[in-house]
Design a protein around this motif. Structure first.
Motif, PDB file in Angstrom:
ATOM      1  N   SER A 172       0.838  -1.202   0.000  1.00  0.00           N
ATOM      2  CA  SER A 172       0.000   0.000   0.000  1.00  0.00           C
ATOM      3  C   SER A 172       0.871   1.249   0.000  1.00  0.00           C
ATOM      4  O   SER A 172       2.071   1.181   0.278  1.00  0.00           O
ATOM      5  CB  SER A 172      -0.898   0.013   1.239  1.00  0.00           C
ATOM      6  N   VAL A 173       0.246   2.383  -0.300  1.00  0.00           N
ATOM      7  CA  VAL A 173       0.953   3.666  -0.257  1.00  0.00           C
ATOM      8  C   VAL A 173       1.439   3.928   1.169  1.00  0.00           C
ATOM      9  O   VAL A 173       2.586   4.317   1.388  1.00  0.00           O
ATOM     10  CB  VAL A 173       0.044   4.822  -0.742  1.00  0.00           C
ATOM     11  N   ALA A 174       0.573   3.681   2.156  1.00  0.00           N
ATOM     12  CA  ALA A 174       0.934   3.932   3.560  1.00  0.00           C
ATOM     13  C   ALA A 174       2.163   3.122   3.971  1.00  0.00           C
ATOM     14  O   ALA A 174       3.104   3.661   4.562  1.00  0.00           O
ATOM     15  CB  ALA A 174      -0.251   3.613   4.459  1.00  0.00           C
ATOM     16  N   ALA A 175       2.175   1.838   3.636  1.00  0.00           N
ATOM     17  CA  ALA A 175       3.316   0.983   3.992  1.00  0.00           C
ATOM     18  C   ALA A 175       4.573   1.417   3.236  1.00  0.00           C
ATOM     19  O   ALA A 175       5.673   1.445   3.798  1.00  0.00           O
ATOM     20  CB  ALA A 175       2.996  -0.477   3.684  1.00  0.00           C
ATOM     21  N   GLY A 176       4.413   1.763   1.962  1.00  0.00           N
ATOM     22  CA  GLY A 176       5.545   2.222   1.152  1.00  0.00           C
ATOM     23  C   GLY A 176       6.150   3.506   1.699  1.00  0.00           C
ATOM     24  O   GLY A 176       7.375   3.645   1.777  1.00  0.00           O
ATOM     25  N   ARG A 177       5.287   4.443   2.103  1.00  0.00           N
ATOM     26  CA  ARG A 177       5.766   5.716   2.669  1.00  0.00           C
ATOM     27  C   ARG A 177       6.497   5.476   3.989  1.00  0.00           C
ATOM     28  O   ARG A 177       7.520   6.103   4.260  1.00  0.00           O
ATOM     29  CB  ARG A 177       4.596   6.681   2.877  1.00  0.00           C
ATOM     30  N   ALA A 178       5.977   4.567   4.799  1.00  0.00           N
ATOM     31  CA  ALA A 178       6.611   4.271   6.098  1.00  0.00           C
ATOM     32  C   ALA A 178       8.012   3.702   5.891  1.00  0.00           C
ATOM     33  O   ALA A 178       8.967   4.141   6.541  1.00  0.00           O
ATOM     34  CB  ALA A 178       5.734   3.301   6.889  1.00  0.00           C
ATOM     35  N   ILE A 179       8.146   2.746   4.994  1.00  0.00           N
ATOM     36  CA  ILE A 179       9.466   2.147   4.726  1.00  0.00           C
ATOM     37  C   ILE A 179      10.402   3.195   4.133  1.00  0.00           C
ATOM     38  O   ILE A 179      11.555   3.307   4.535  1.00  0.00           O
ATOM     39  CB  ILE A 179       9.334   0.919   3.795  1.00  0.00           C
ATOM     40  N   ALA A 180       9.897   3.995   3.173  1.00  0.00           N
ATOM     41  CA  ALA A 180      10.720   5.016   2.525  1.00  0.00           C
ATOM     42  C   ALA A 180      11.200   6.065   3.534  1.00  0.00           C
ATOM     43  O   ALA A 180      12.313   6.584   3.414  1.00  0.00           O
ATOM     44  CB  ALA A 180       9.935   5.685   1.402  1.00  0.00           C
TER      45      ALA A 180
END
Length: 183
Positions: A43-51
């Motif tokens: 998801s966008v949320a998970a991707g943003r958190a990792i990034a």
């Protein structure tokens, strides 16, 4: 192909962001075999958190995700790690979204279906070298069919509304939808 095109470098971190779980897992395995240290996000949320917490050296982001736009992840990566190489993937290739992806900081833009080789070539290409064209690109008939399917889904599978938006006769659209997808 350039010799250094297959050189990943010291930092092999790769973030894959896609909401198609089967595709994500297959791509993760293929990229690990090519020497990348893969992290996945659905998801966008998970991707943003990792990034934000662990900005990767490389990233592959799907453009359309269930919870938003993959370009939001690209922005975070670019902000946290300006030297990263980012490829944006989408099943809905369009010039406007390609321009937006590159303006935000994507290194390249590939239409699905893209395989691990296409993605690796795009991630590792030199700035001046363009990656080679895909081995088996979609036919024009397939691209047209994919576009019609996308609009049909966006119209909640309403044939009349889809035909109106595509400026197509409703019966013609029904015949196209009844056929199997072209190769």
């Amino acid at each position: 192909m350039a010799e250094d095109m297959q050189d990943i470098g010291d930092d092999k971190t790769l973030l894959l962001v896609d909401d198609d779980e089967a595709f994500l897992r297959r791509l993760a395995k293929a990229m690990e075999k090519r020497g990348f240290e893969v992290e996945i996000a659905g998801s966008v949320a998970a991707g943003r958190a990792i990034a934000t917490n662990r900005p990767p050296a490389y990233a592959v982001c799907d453009l359309r995700l269930e919870d938003g736009n993959g370009l939001d992840v690209v922005e975070v990566i670019r902000e946290k790690r300006p030297d990263s190489r980012i490829v944006v993937l989408t099943g809905y290739g369009a010039i406007a979204t390609a321009v937006a992806a590159v303006k935000i900081g994507a290194t390249d833009y590939l239409s699905k279906p893209a395989d691990a080789t296409d993605i690796t070539n795009a991630l590792l290409a030199n700035g001046a070298d363009l990656p080679p064209p895909p081995e088996n690109p979609m036919s024009a008939d397939r691209v047209r069919w994919e576009h019609i399917q996308r609009v049909y889904e966006l119209c909640d599978r309403n044939v009349s509304e889809t035909a109106r938006r595509l400026n197509m006769h409703r019966r013609t659209l029904q015949r196209i939808l009844a056929k199997r997808s072209p190769r």
